[in-house]
Write a protein that holds these residues in place. Structure first.
Motif, PDB file in Angstrom:
ATOM      1  N   HIS A  72      39.717  26.277  40.567  1.00 17.77           N
ATOM      2  CA  HIS A  72      39.030  26.366  39.276  1.00 17.77           C
ATOM      3  C   HIS A  72      38.097  25.164  39.098  1.00 17.77           C
ATOM      4  O   HIS A  72      36.937  25.322  38.674  1.00 17.77           O
ATOM      5  CB  HIS A  72      40.058  26.425  38.151  1.00 17.77           C
ATOM      6  CG  HIS A  72      39.487  26.721  36.801  1.00 17.77           C
ATOM      7  ND1 HIS A  72      38.780  25.782  36.074  1.00 17.77           N
ATOM      8  CD2 HIS A  72      39.486  27.863  36.049  1.00 17.77           C
ATOM      9  CE1 HIS A  72      38.395  26.312  34.933  1.00 17.77           C
ATOM     10  NE2 HIS A  72      38.803  27.585  34.893  1.00 17.77           N
ATOM     11  N   ILE A 128      43.014  32.638  44.469  1.00 22.49           N
ATOM     12  CA  ILE A 128      42.272  33.801  43.972  1.00 22.49           C
ATOM     13  C   ILE A 128      42.323  33.852  42.447  1.00 22.49           C
ATOM     14  O   ILE A 128      41.323  34.156  41.786  1.00 22.49           O
ATOM     15  CB  ILE A 128      42.828  35.094  44.585  1.00 22.49           C
ATOM     16  CG1 ILE A 128      42.558  35.119  46.096  1.00 22.49           C
ATOM     17  CG2 ILE A 128      42.197  36.324  43.932  1.00 22.49           C
ATOM     18  CD1 ILE A 128      43.302  36.215  46.834  1.00 22.49           C
ATOM     19  N   TYR A 167      39.943  31.334  41.133  1.00 17.31           N
ATOM     20  CA  TYR A 167      38.585  31.833  41.370  1.00 17.31           C
ATOM     21  C   TYR A 167      38.187  32.817  40.271  1.00 17.31           C
ATOM     22  O   TYR A 167      37.101  32.715  39.676  1.00 17.31           O
ATOM     23  CB  TYR A 167      38.558  32.502  42.739  1.00 17.31           C
ATOM     24  CG  TYR A 167      37.228  33.068  43.185  1.00 17.31           C
ATOM     25  CD1 TYR A 167      36.336  32.301  43.923  1.00 17.31           C
ATOM     26  CD2 TYR A 167      36.891  34.397  42.910  1.00 17.31           C
ATOM     27  CE1 TYR A 167      35.130  32.829  44.360  1.00 17.31           C
ATOM     28  CE2 TYR A 167      35.694  34.931  43.342  1.00 17.31           C
ATOM     29  CZ  TYR A 167      34.810  34.149  44.069  1.00 17.31           C
ATOM     30  OH  TYR A 167      33.613  34.683  44.494  1.00 17.31           O
ATOM     31  N   ARG A 168      39.070  33.750  39.985  1.00 24.26           N
ATOM     32  CA  ARG A 168      38.774  34.763  38.964  1.00 24.26           C
ATOM     33  C   ARG A 168      38.690  34.152  37.569  1.00 24.26           C
ATOM     34  O   ARG A 168      37.810  34.500  36.775  1.00 24.26           O
ATOM     35  CB  ARG A 168      39.839  35.859  39.006  1.00 24.26           C
ATOM     36  CG  ARG A 168      39.742  36.730  40.255  1.00 24.26           C
ATOM     37  CD  ARG A 168      40.880  37.719  40.341  1.00 24.26           C
ATOM     38  NE  ARG A 168      40.701  38.638  41.471  1.00 24.26           N
ATOM     39  CZ  ARG A 168      41.643  39.430  41.959  1.00 24.26           C
ATOM     40  NH1 ARG A 168      42.851  39.414  41.413  1.00 24.26           N
ATOM     41  NH2 ARG A 168      41.394  40.223  42.974  1.00 24.26           N
ATOM     42  N   GLU A 169      39.604  33.250  37.262  1.00 20.96           N
ATOM     43  CA  GLU A 169      39.614  32.625  35.935  1.00 20.96           C
ATOM     44  C   GLU A 169      38.339  31.835  35.693  1.00 20.96           C
ATOM     45  O   GLU A 169      37.780  31.862  34.588  1.00 20.96           O
ATOM     46  CB  GLU A 169      40.837  31.726  35.804  1.00 20.96           C
ATOM     47  CG  GLU A 169      42.145  32.500  35.664  1.00 20.96           C
ATOM     48  CD  GLU A 169      43.356  31.591  35.696  1.00 20.96           C
ATOM     49  OE1 GLU A 169      43.184  30.372  35.928  1.00 20.96           O
ATOM     50  OE2 GLU A 169      44.474  32.097  35.501  1.00 20.96           O
ATOM     51  N   HIS A 229      35.368  32.373  36.988  1.00 24.92           N
ATOM     52  CA  HIS A 229      34.270  33.312  36.778  1.00 24.92           C
ATOM     53  C   HIS A 229      34.284  33.872  35.352  1.00 24.92           C
ATOM     54  O   HIS A 229      33.242  33.932  34.686  1.00 24.92           O
ATOM     55  CB  HIS A 229      34.349  34.460  37.788  1.00 24.92           C
ATOM     56  CG  HIS A 229      33.742  34.147  39.122  1.00 24.92           C
ATOM     57  ND1 HIS A 229      34.381  33.370  40.061  1.00 24.92           N
ATOM     58  CD2 HIS A 229      32.529  34.492  39.661  1.00 24.92           C
ATOM     59  CE1 HIS A 229      33.605  33.262  41.129  1.00 24.92           C
ATOM     60  NE2 HIS A 229      32.482  33.930  40.916  1.00 24.92           N
ATOM     61  N   VAL A 230      35.460  34.269  34.903  1.00 22.40           N
ATOM     62  CA  VAL A 230      35.578  34.820  33.544  1.00 22.40           C
ATOM     63  C   VAL A 230      35.203  33.766  32.512  1.00 22.40           C
ATOM     64  O   VAL A 230      34.472  34.035  31.557  1.00 22.40           O
ATOM     65  CB  VAL A 230      37.019  35.336  33.300  1.00 22.40           C
ATOM     66  CG1 VAL A 230      37.216  35.696  31.832  1.00 22.40           C
ATOM     67  CG2 VAL A 230      37.314  36.545  34.190  1.00 22.40           C
ATOM     68  N   GLU A 250      29.854  37.399  36.744  1.00 21.35           N
ATOM     69  CA  GLU A 250      30.466  38.586  37.346  1.00 21.35           C
ATOM     70  C   GLU A 250      30.968  38.278  38.756  1.00 21.35           C
ATOM     71  O   GLU A 250      30.316  37.582  39.528  1.00 21.35           O
ATOM     72  CB  GLU A 250      29.452  39.729  37.395  1.00 21.35           C
ATOM     73  CG  GLU A 250      30.038  41.042  37.896  1.00 21.35           C
ATOM     74  CD  GLU A 250      29.036  42.176  37.849  1.00 21.35           C
ATOM     75  OE1 GLU A 250      29.374  43.278  38.337  1.00 21.35           O
ATOM     76  OE2 GLU A 250      27.914  41.964  37.338  1.00 21.35           O
ATOM     77  N   ILE A 251      32.132  38.815  39.090  1.00 23.47           N
ATOM     78  CA  ILE A 251      32.726  38.595  40.404  1.00 23.47           C
ATOM     79  C   ILE A 251      32.249  39.666  41.381  1.00 23.47           C
ATOM     80  O   ILE A 251      32.300  40.859  41.093  1.00 23.47           O
ATOM     81  CB  ILE A 251      34.269  38.624  40.321  1.00 23.47           C
ATOM     82  CG1 ILE A 251      34.780  37.461  39.475  1.00 23.47           C
ATOM     83  CG2 ILE A 251      34.880  38.565  41.720  1.00 23.47           C
ATOM     84  CD1 ILE A 251      36.276  37.480  39.255  1.00 23.47           C
ATOM     85  N   LYS A 273      33.407  41.178  44.640  1.00 24.45           N
ATOM     86  CA  LYS A 273      34.621  41.207  45.459  1.00 24.45           C
ATOM     87  C   LYS A 273      34.327  40.988  46.937  1.00 24.45           C
ATOM     88  O   LYS A 273      35.205  40.552  47.695  1.00 24.45           O
ATOM     89  CB  LYS A 273      35.349  42.533  45.265  1.00 24.45           C
ATOM     90  CG  LYS A 273      35.928  42.710  43.865  1.00 24.45           C
ATOM     91  CD  LYS A 273      36.681  44.023  43.742  1.00 24.45           C
ATOM     92  CE  LYS A 273      37.268  44.187  42.346  1.00 24.45           C
ATOM     93  NZ  LYS A 273      37.992  45.475  42.211  1.00 24.45           N
ATOM     94  N   ILE A 321      35.147  37.524  48.349  1.00 28.31           N
ATOM     95  CA  ILE A 321      36.528  37.064  48.487  1.00 28.31           C
ATOM     96  C   ILE A 321      37.069  37.594  49.810  1.00 28.31           C
ATOM     97  O   ILE A 321      37.196  38.801  50.003  1.00 28.31           O
ATOM     98  CB  ILE A 321      37.406  37.556  47.327  1.00 28.31           C
ATOM     99  CG1 ILE A 321      36.819  37.112  45.986  1.00 28.31           C
ATOM    100  CG2 ILE A 321      38.830  37.025  47.482  1.00 28.31           C
ATOM    101  CD1 ILE A 321      37.574  37.657  44.789  1.00 28.31           C
TER     102      ILE A 321
END
Length: 364
Positions: A172, A202, A205-207, A209-210, A215-216, A218, A221
């Motif tokens: 993060h 992961i 990574y997602r947190e 981006h949000v 936008e992620i 995929k 990854i």
């Protein structure tokens, strides 16, 4: 005192477990004075009193016989972080009169089982860094072996201690840093998503981006294993893609070398063409030019903590409830990251890879 009868003859540990409503392994741990949740210990103690159970003195003395040896299972001895971990753990355990029995699994579940079977009866405690997330023998070992066990960066069972690393927070921080530099397409290459370190990376990574409203994609990854060969293959594939990332995070202690080799093979420059962040702080990160920004983990301190926790368990100095100790990760900023390029004067990475003497194949 009235006694409960379960079967004919002298009550056994199986009878104790049945009356207490626990597994035979849990009953064994209580009898051998090993860590068990207080509520379970109370139930077993109550069952022992009701049955008038007394352990076989000879068998118990054999189970409690100290070998003054600690078993350590490491995924890969060639990883600098693991070497530092073992060196520090050995120093502390040796000062306390213990010797280490070391073994490497090479990320092979069948090898892990062989090692664990070899440890049985030869060690007083186990420190395990497994290559797999699911291994039935390892999952049940804490109960069946009646040994203090510490899981290194894995999810423990109800009878195991664990030392875990804050991979989620580390990724993060790394992504936030890259986003602030202007990057929007950042790739993450890490191991099997079923294993805790990769899964946590992961999530981080997602947190990130949000949190930043990005936008992620995929396709950015890549998760399979932690080897340098996998890092080379995936970095090469990403750099050869039509819409390649402007930055890459390699999340694994042995993966940086593969990513660096792939970038060199593609004739790209760090950080002018691609920014790079490593998932640990090996000597390589400081020695290459430019020095690589890393998510640093203090394996030296982790080794010390694991050794001290094991000694505390062996000497019954702490509460029997399993402990999870978390170590933070730190972003060490060096020279491998910059704002994303707006123009590219170098040849397209696809052509560079095609002309390379080190071909790669994208795994299916």
């Amino acid at each position: 005192m009235s006694r409960t009868k379960v079967g004919a003859g002298k009550p056994t540990i199986r009878d104790v477990a049945k009356v207490a409503g626990v597994s035979q392994g849990t009953a064994s741990r209580v009898i051998n004075q090993l860590p068990v949740k207080p509520v379970l210990k109370a139930r077993v103690d109550d069952a022992i009193a009701k049955l008038g159970y007394t352990p076989n003195a000879l068998a118990q003395s054999m189970r409690l016989r100290s070998t003054r040896t600690i078993g350590i299972l490491i995924r890969d001895f060639s990883v600098p972080g693991f070497a530092s971990f073992v060196k520090m753990a050995q120093s502390i355990l040796s000062d306390a009169g213990y010797v280490l029995m070391l073994a490497g699994s090479e990320d092979r579940p069948e090898r892990e089982r062989e090692i664990l079977n070899a440890f049985i009866g030869r060690v007083d405690g186990l420190i395990l860094s497994t290559g797999s997330a699911s291994n039935s023998l390892l999952e049940n070992a804490g109960t069946n072996l009646s040994l203090p066990m510490i899981m290194l960066d894995r999810e423990p069972s109800e009878h195991q201690d664990a030392i875990q690393i804050a991979h989620r927070e580390g990724v993060h921080r790394a992504l936030t840093y890259l986003f602030e530099l202007g990057h929007r397409r950042v790739a993450l290459i890490t191991g099997d998503s079923n294993v805790r370190p990769a899964r946590e990376r992961i999530l981080g990574y997602r947190e990130a981006h949000v949190e930043h409203g990005i936008e992620i994609d995929k396709a950015l990854i890549r998760t399979r294993n932690f080897s340098k060969e996998y890092a080379f293959t995936e970095t090469s594939a990403l750099l050869a893609s039509k819409d390649r990332p402007t930055a890459i995070i390699v999340g694994g202690v042995a993966m940086l070398q593969g990513a660096l080799r792939a970038i060199k093979t593609c004739n790209l420059r760090i950080p002018e063409d691609i920014s790079l962040i490593g998932g640990t702080d090996p000597e390589l990160a400081e020695l290459v030019e430019p020095a690589v920004t890393v998510i640093q983990v203090d394996y030296h301190a982790i080794g010390a903590e694991a050794a001290q926790l094991m000694l505390d368990r062996l000497d019954n100095r702490i509460d029997p409830s399993p402990r999870i100790i978390k170590f933070d990760s730190t972003l060490i900023i060096r020279q491998s990251c910059s704002a994303p390029p707006t123009t590219r004067s170098e040849p397209d990475a696809t052509e560079a890879v095609r002309g390379s003497t080190e071909p790669f194949e994208h795994p299916t």
